[in-house]
Enzyme design. Structure first.
Site, short mmCIF file in Angstrom:
data_model
loop_
_atom_site.label_atom_id
_atom_site.label_comp_id
_atom_site.label_asym_id
_atom_site.label_seq_id
_atom_site.Cartn_x
_atom_site.Cartn_y
_atom_site.Cartn_z
N CYS A 167 -10.90 12.80 -22.16
CA CYS A 167 -10.81 13.22 -20.18
C CYS A 167 -9.12 12.78 -20.05
O CYS A 167 -8.05 12.52 -20.92
CB CYS A 167 -11.70 11.81 -19.30
SG CYS A 167 -10.85 10.23 -20.06
N ARG A 180 -10.24 7.84 -24.99
CA ARG A 180 -11.39 7.21 -24.84
C ARG A 180 -13.01 6.60 -25.78
O ARG A 180 -13.53 7.25 -25.41
CB ARG A 180 -11.46 7.17 -23.98
CG ARG A 180 -10.61 6.89 -23.18
CD ARG A 180 -11.29 7.00 -21.31
NE ARG A 180 -11.62 5.72 -20.43
CZ ARG A 180 -11.89 5.64 -19.28
NH1 ARG A 180 -11.30 6.43 -18.21
NH2 ARG A 180 -12.22 4.70 -18.58
N LYS A 237 -17.06 -0.94 -7.99
CA LYS A 237 -18.12 0.56 -8.12
C LYS A 237 -18.67 -0.14 -9.82
O LYS A 237 -19.27 0.08 -10.35
CB LYS A 237 -16.72 0.81 -8.35
CG LYS A 237 -17.11 2.32 -9.43
CD LYS A 237 -16.25 3.45 -9.25
CE LYS A 237 -15.03 3.46 -10.89
NZ LYS A 237 -15.98 3.58 -11.61
N ASN A 238 -17.37 -0.37 -10.48
CA ASN A 238 -17.21 -1.03 -12.24
C ASN A 238 -18.23 -2.06 -12.11
O ASN A 238 -18.82 -2.47 -13.41
CB ASN A 238 -15.93 -1.45 -12.66
CG ASN A 238 -15.29 -0.04 -13.14
OD1 ASN A 238 -15.61 1.16 -12.60
ND2 ASN A 238 -13.82 -0.45 -13.19
N ARG A 285 -14.68 9.39 -6.47
CA ARG A 285 -15.08 8.47 -7.22
C ARG A 285 -15.70 7.31 -6.97
O ARG A 285 -16.40 6.09 -7.65
CB ARG A 285 -15.02 8.77 -8.08
CG ARG A 285 -14.65 10.51 -9.01
CD ARG A 285 -14.00 10.67 -10.27
NE ARG A 285 -15.11 9.48 -11.03
CZ ARG A 285 -14.68 9.17 -12.62
NH1 ARG A 285 -13.61 9.55 -12.60
NH2 ARG A 285 -14.92 7.95 -13.06
N ASP A 324 -5.81 -0.19 -13.93
CA ASP A 324 -6.68 0.45 -12.67
C ASP A 324 -5.62 0.42 -11.13
O ASP A 324 -6.19 0.94 -10.35
CB ASP A 324 -7.73 -0.05 -12.88
CG ASP A 324 -9.15 0.58 -13.55
OD1 ASP A 324 -8.07 1.52 -13.93
OD2 ASP A 324 -9.79 0.61 -13.15
C1 UD1 Z 1 -13.57 0.42 -17.77
C2 UD1 Z 1 -13.51 0.53 -16.68
C3 UD1 Z 1 -12.16 1.56 -16.36
C4 UD1 Z 1 -10.66 0.95 -16.40
C5 UD1 Z 1 -11.25 0.03 -18.00
C6 UD1 Z 1 -10.13 -0.31 -18.69
C7 UD1 Z 1 -16.05 1.16 -15.84
C8 UD1 Z 1 -16.76 1.73 -15.45
N1 UD1 Z 1 -14.69 1.37 -15.98
O1 UD1 Z 1 -13.31 1.18 -18.44
O2 UD1 Z 1 -11.73 1.59 -14.72
O3 UD1 Z 1 -9.70 1.34 -16.66
O4 UD1 Z 1 -11.98 -0.41 -18.31
O5 UD1 Z 1 -9.88 -1.68 -17.76
O6 UD1 Z 1 -15.93 -0.12 -15.65
N2 UD1 Z 1 -12.02 2.05 -26.41
C9 UD1 Z 1 -12.19 2.76 -27.62
N3 UD1 Z 1 -13.13 2.42 -29.00
C10 UD1 Z 1 -14.40 2.53 -27.35
C11 UD1 Z 1 -14.48 1.47 -26.49
C12 UD1 Z 1 -12.53 1.17 -25.95
O7 UD1 Z 1 -10.44 2.72 -28.53
O8 UD1 Z 1 -16.00 2.52 -27.88
C13 UD1 Z 1 -10.47 1.63 -25.89
C14 UD1 Z 1 -10.09 2.47 -25.21
O9 UD1 Z 1 -9.45 4.18 -25.35
C15 UD1 Z 1 -9.21 2.30 -24.31
C16 UD1 Z 1 -9.32 0.32 -24.82
O10 UD1 Z 1 -10.24 0.31 -25.61
O11 UD1 Z 1 -7.57 2.03 -25.05
C17 UD1 Z 1 -9.96 0.25 -23.41
O12 UD1 Z 1 -10.92 0.59 -23.23
P1 UD1 Z 1 -12.46 0.16 -22.52
O13 UD1 Z 1 -12.12 -1.24 -21.93
O14 UD1 Z 1 -13.78 0.70 -22.95
O15 UD1 Z 1 -12.79 1.28 -20.93
P2 UD1 Z 1 -14.21 1.42 -19.79
O16 UD1 Z 1 -15.23 0.99 -20.65
O17 UD1 Z 1 -14.19 2.68 -20.29
#
Ligand code: UD1
Length: 419
Positions: free
Chosen positions: A116, A121, A22-23, A396, A304
């Site tokens: 969420c 996030r 998925k990711n 999902r 995850d």
């Molecule tokens: C992706 C994965 C999700 C997984 C996560 C962490 C996808 C579609 N989803 O989510 O399944 O659980 O990685 O491995 O690939 N953060 C910020 N600012 C930002 C972006 C992130 O503060 O602009 C923080 C988030 O709140 C979190 C951390 O960084 O605490 C990691 O998040 P991130 O790696 O961005 O998660 P996703 O990419 O949303």
């Protein structure tokens, strides 16, 4: 709303095929926004999130055709450069359209995701990175309004490791003027998979899989064919389910090299695991031992997989400590596991789990995707019947989970909701 009914206590046994990731599929589908040619993506899993993403891309003007497990995308005429709130709120990964749309079309409008279930996030790193590449970004009426005649290369340091943040910036940089360097980049295999797809489309990317990625922008990208990698989280979930039930399992089309931290923890729990180039076998011949773990960005233990291991630890021998360092509110499954008799204490971002001899089946509610997988595993090991409510969370990210588990001997069935 559909429910899953599980009669626990059956050790899983047999073979199962791992679906496309998925990711990896979600960002790769968005990569089609970078070209007017057609992109053929194979091994795309049938999931709600994929369906949502294809719906969003179609709304933006992309031609989308499913051909079995493949999807053909053609973005010759993108005419609606918007990701609306209704879609973004159901799937945060919608933010992945921002970078490629802005880079190719010069503007994009994407709803802010909002909070969420598993935490705040934010998307500030996506925004800061695009601004460093010359984009003008305003937040208006809950939307990110981004514009740029043409993005330029930049040196970007990510304060936190962000998977979709790295992917968004890598896609934008592929069509920018000059070189972009992303430091403290995410090293997840899904980032590498996206980089390989972009490279097949003509992008010039070095270092994907390390924490420094260098992208030399090109004037245009072309069409390509690409096969999505196997889903390491689905694979890991089945491995834990087999281990927790004292079963034996052979996973087909699974990559052990993507699952090192998970495999190591399963061995520590007592499982015997053998890895072949394209398959992983697991057998649990002894009572499960409790394992401590701490989630962190790849290659460390994945957030995850945290809920699934917690479910296993509830019936393991000994006491374990699970520390969640990625998301601030990712223990929503704890209250539900407790309703099944688990002994868990949460203090901040740490949970102490005292292994019991058994769980007892109960009606529990899925709260997010991976928490739900943990509850299904709890149902598989519990005595009696477990009903998992709000299955749409599982749909999902898991392709036909009840079908695959039944194939392994689990007594599980879906009850369709009455309208
Ligand atoms: C992706 C994965 C999700 C997984 C996560 C962490 C996808 C579609 N989803 O989510 O399944 O659980 O990685 O491995 O690939 N953060 C910020 N600012 C930002 C972006 C992130 O503060 O602009 C923080 C988030 O709140 C979190 C951390 O960084 O605490 C990691 O998040 P991130 O790696 O961005 O998660 P996703 O990419 O949303």
């Amino acid at each position: 709303m559909d429910q899953l009914l599980i009669q626990g206590g059956v050790p899983l046994s047999g073979e199962v095929h791992v679906s496309g990731a998925k990711n990896a599929a979600l960002p790769i589908l968005c990569a089609a926004l970078l070209t007017g040619d057609s992109l053929l993506v194979d091994n795309v899993p049938q999931l709600r999130d994929v369906h949502t993403m294809l719906g969003l891309l179609a709304q933006m003007g992309m031609q989308v055709a499913r051909e079995g497990t493949a999807v053909r995308l053609s973005g010759a005429n993108l005419d609606h450069l918007v990701a609306p709130y209704d879609l973004v709120k159901t799937m945060r990964a919608s933010i992945l359209v921002l970078g490629p749309t802005l880079a190719r079309c010069g503007r994009a409008r994407v709803s802010l995701p909002g909070g969420c279930a598993i935490g705040l996030r934010p998307v500030d790193l996506h925004i800061k990175g695009l601004e460093a590449m010359g984009a003008t970004i305003r937040i208006e009426h809950g939307y990110i309004e981004a514009a740029a005649q043409r993005l330029h290369g930049a040196r970007i340091f990510m304060d936190l490791v962000s998977v979709t943040g790295t992917e968004n910036l890598m896609m934008a940089a592929a069509l920018a003027d000059g070189a972009t360097v992303i430091e403290n980049a995410a090293r997840e295999p899904e980032v590498v998979d996206l980089a390989q797809c972009l490279t097949a489309m003509g992008a010039r990317i070095e270092g994907a899989g390390s924490d420094v990625i260098r992208i030399e922008g090109v004037a245009r990208l072309h069409g390509a064919q690409y096969r999505v990698m196997p889903d390491r989280i689905e694979a890991g979930t089945f491995l834990v389910a087999a281990a927790a039930t004292g079963g034996r399992l052979r996973l087909l089309e699974a990559r052990a090299d993507h699952l090192e931290a998970v495999v190591e923890k399963l061995r520590e729990a007592g499982a015997t695991i053998e890895a072949a180039p394209d398959a992983i076998s697991l057998e649990m011949r002894q009572p499960v031992r409790a394992v401590n773990l701490r989630t962190a960005p790849y290659p460390a233990f994945p957030t995850d997989m945290q809920a699934q291991f917690m479910a296993m630890n509830t019936v393991a021998q000994g006491t374990s400590l699970i520390t969640e360092t990625i998301f601030e509110n990712r223990f929503m499954h704890v209250q539900e596991l407790k309703r099944m008799g688990a002994d868990i204490e949460v203090e901040g971002n740490a949970a102490v789990i005292r292994g019991k001899s058994a769980l007892s089946g109960a009606t529990v509610m899925a709260t997010d995707l991976r928490a739900s997988a943990g509850l299904v595993i709890a149902g598989l090991i519990a005595q009696g019947e477990t009903v998992v409510d709000r299955v749409y969370h599982i749909d999902r990210g898991y392709e036909c989970i009840e079908g695959k588990l039944s194939q392994l001997g689990a007594r599980i069935r879906r009850v369709r909701a009455h309208p």
